[in-house]
Design an enzyme around this catalytic site. Structure first.
Site, PDB file in Angstrom:
ATOM      1  N   ASP A  80     -32.621   7.918 -20.902  1.00 34.19           N
ATOM      2  CA  ASP A  80     -32.726   7.856 -19.266  1.00 34.19           C
ATOM      3  C   ASP A  80     -33.014   6.339 -19.203  1.00 34.19           C
ATOM      4  OD1 ASP A  80     -33.226   8.401 -16.673  1.00 34.19           O
ATOM      5  OD2 ASP A  80     -35.343   7.969 -17.225  1.00 34.19           O
ATOM      6  N   ASP A 102     -28.016   2.039 -17.302  1.00 35.88           N
ATOM      7  CA  ASP A 102     -28.469   1.389 -15.962  1.00 35.88           C
ATOM      8  C   ASP A 102     -28.183   0.029 -16.111  1.00 35.88           C
ATOM      9  OD1 ASP A 102     -29.573   0.585 -13.623  1.00 35.88           O
ATOM     10  OD2 ASP A 102     -31.514   1.242 -14.353  1.00 35.88           O
ATOM     11  N   GLU A 132     -25.947   4.530 -12.441  1.00 35.14           N
ATOM     12  CA  GLU A 132     -26.730   4.200 -11.230  1.00 35.14           C
ATOM     13  C   GLU A 132     -26.138   3.271 -10.277  1.00 35.14           C
ATOM     14  OE1 GLU A 132     -30.951   2.286  -9.712  1.00 35.14           O
ATOM     15  OE2 GLU A 132     -30.929   3.913 -11.353  1.00 35.14           O
ATOM     16  N   ASN A 224     -34.584  14.254 -11.544  1.00 35.66           N
ATOM     17  CA  ASN A 224     -35.420  13.555 -12.397  1.00 35.66           C
ATOM     18  C   ASN A 224     -36.960  13.616 -11.874  1.00 35.66           C
ATOM     19  OD1 ASN A 224     -32.986  13.125 -13.723  1.00 35.66           O
ATOM     20  ND2 ASN A 224     -33.205  10.873 -14.006  1.00 35.66           N
ATOM     21  N   THR A 227     -43.090  10.803 -13.086  1.00 39.27           N
ATOM     22  CA  THR A 227     -44.717  10.521 -12.602  1.00 39.27           C
ATOM     23  C   THR A 227     -45.515  11.581 -12.368  1.00 39.27           C
ATOM     24  OG1 THR A 227     -44.013   8.271 -12.084  1.00 39.27           O
ATOM     25  CG2 THR A 227     -45.929   8.985 -11.127  1.00 39.27           C
TER      26      THR A 227
END
Length: 274
Positions: A80, A102, A132, A224, A227
């Site tokens: 990721d 990314d 992204e 996704n 946190t």
């Protein structure tokens, strides 16, 4: 059960697919246990920040792959938010079947060229690529809060890069500890109608459950979450330690954190598939 391909999971699922970030082994086993409780597939994600924390990709990647292979449900292991092509190549060589590259911090044209090259390299090796567009909020610099992805730009980006999935900016923000993000559901529907690959929602920890349900119904496919699980993990450990100041066996309080993550994964998967 053989390691699952993320493309197979995403395209076979009629609902949202949960993709949860791994920080350490306890996260990986907890996430899989949460998915097994419902008999649903799941994605284990390893971020570039996680790699930095461990000092290398190999230890946490091989541990996650081992957990995935022993699971009773399909589990994919995914890299990721990788900004370094060398890390992408290492992940592929280690056996990860999908990556999120990314390049959003680069100028637009350089983003396209770089991402297209990474996607081509990965596709030659049977690896699924996410990218992204739209500067998803919640990080320093390029990730500006309030950014929105334009459908025509998303179509052009996917066409020119050849990526297999696209993370878009629709109102969520990375690293939120409160669930009060407001998503642009109309924009999600417009993107889904225009973009020929699955859409990915980053920063989902800050999205209320009911809004997550609507986001999936409007077209989001891969969700996704990081946190929120870290918050549950840390809170459970804090509670355990405050209740027993004499404990020294880390397995006891880490188990409390692991169990909390399992419960949250089961709950969130039930939300995404409702």
């Amino acid at each position: 059960m053989p390691l699952a391909a993320i493309g197979d999971i995403v395209h076979a699922s009629p609902a949202g697919v949960g993709a949860f970030n791994v920080i350490q082994l306890e996260h990986a086993t907890a996430i899989v246990a949460g998915a097994e409780a419902l008999g649903l597939p799941v994605v284990l994600q390893i971020s570039e920040n996680c790699v930095r924390y461990h000092g290398a990709l190999e230890p946490i990647a091989l541990a996650s792959l081992a957990v995935a292979r022993r699971a009773a449900v399909p589990v994919a292991v995914h890299l990721d938010h990788a900004t370094d092509r060398a890390l992408v190549e290492e992940a592929v060589l280690l056996g990860l079947g999908s990556v999120m590259f990314d390049a959003s911090a680069l100028p637009d044209e350089e983003n396209v060229v770089t991402t297209a090259a990474v996607a081509a390299w990965c596709h030659e090796r049977g690896v699924w690529v996410e990218a992204e567009l739209g500067e998803v909020g919640g990080k320093d610099g390029v990730h500006a809060p309030g950014a929105r992805t334009k459908p025509h730009e998303a179509v052009d980006y996917v066409t020119r890069t050849g990526v297999d999935a696209l993370a878009v900016a629709v109102g969520s923000s990375h690293a939120m500890t409160t669930k009060d993000a407001v998503l642009d559901l109309e924009l999600i529907a417009e993107l889904r109608a225009a973009v020929p690959v699955p859409l990915v929602l980053h920063g989902s920890s800050g999205v209320p459950d009911d809004t997550l349900r609507h986001a999936v119904r409007h077209g989001m496919k891969k969700i996704n979450i990081a946190t929120h699980l870290n918050k549950a993990f840390t809170g459970a450990i804090r509670d355990y330690l405050s209740g027993d100041e004499r404990v020294v066996d880390s397995r006891k309080y880490l188990r409390a954190g692991r169990d909390a993550v399992t419960r949250e994964v089961t709950h969130l998967l039930s939300v995404l598939t409702a």
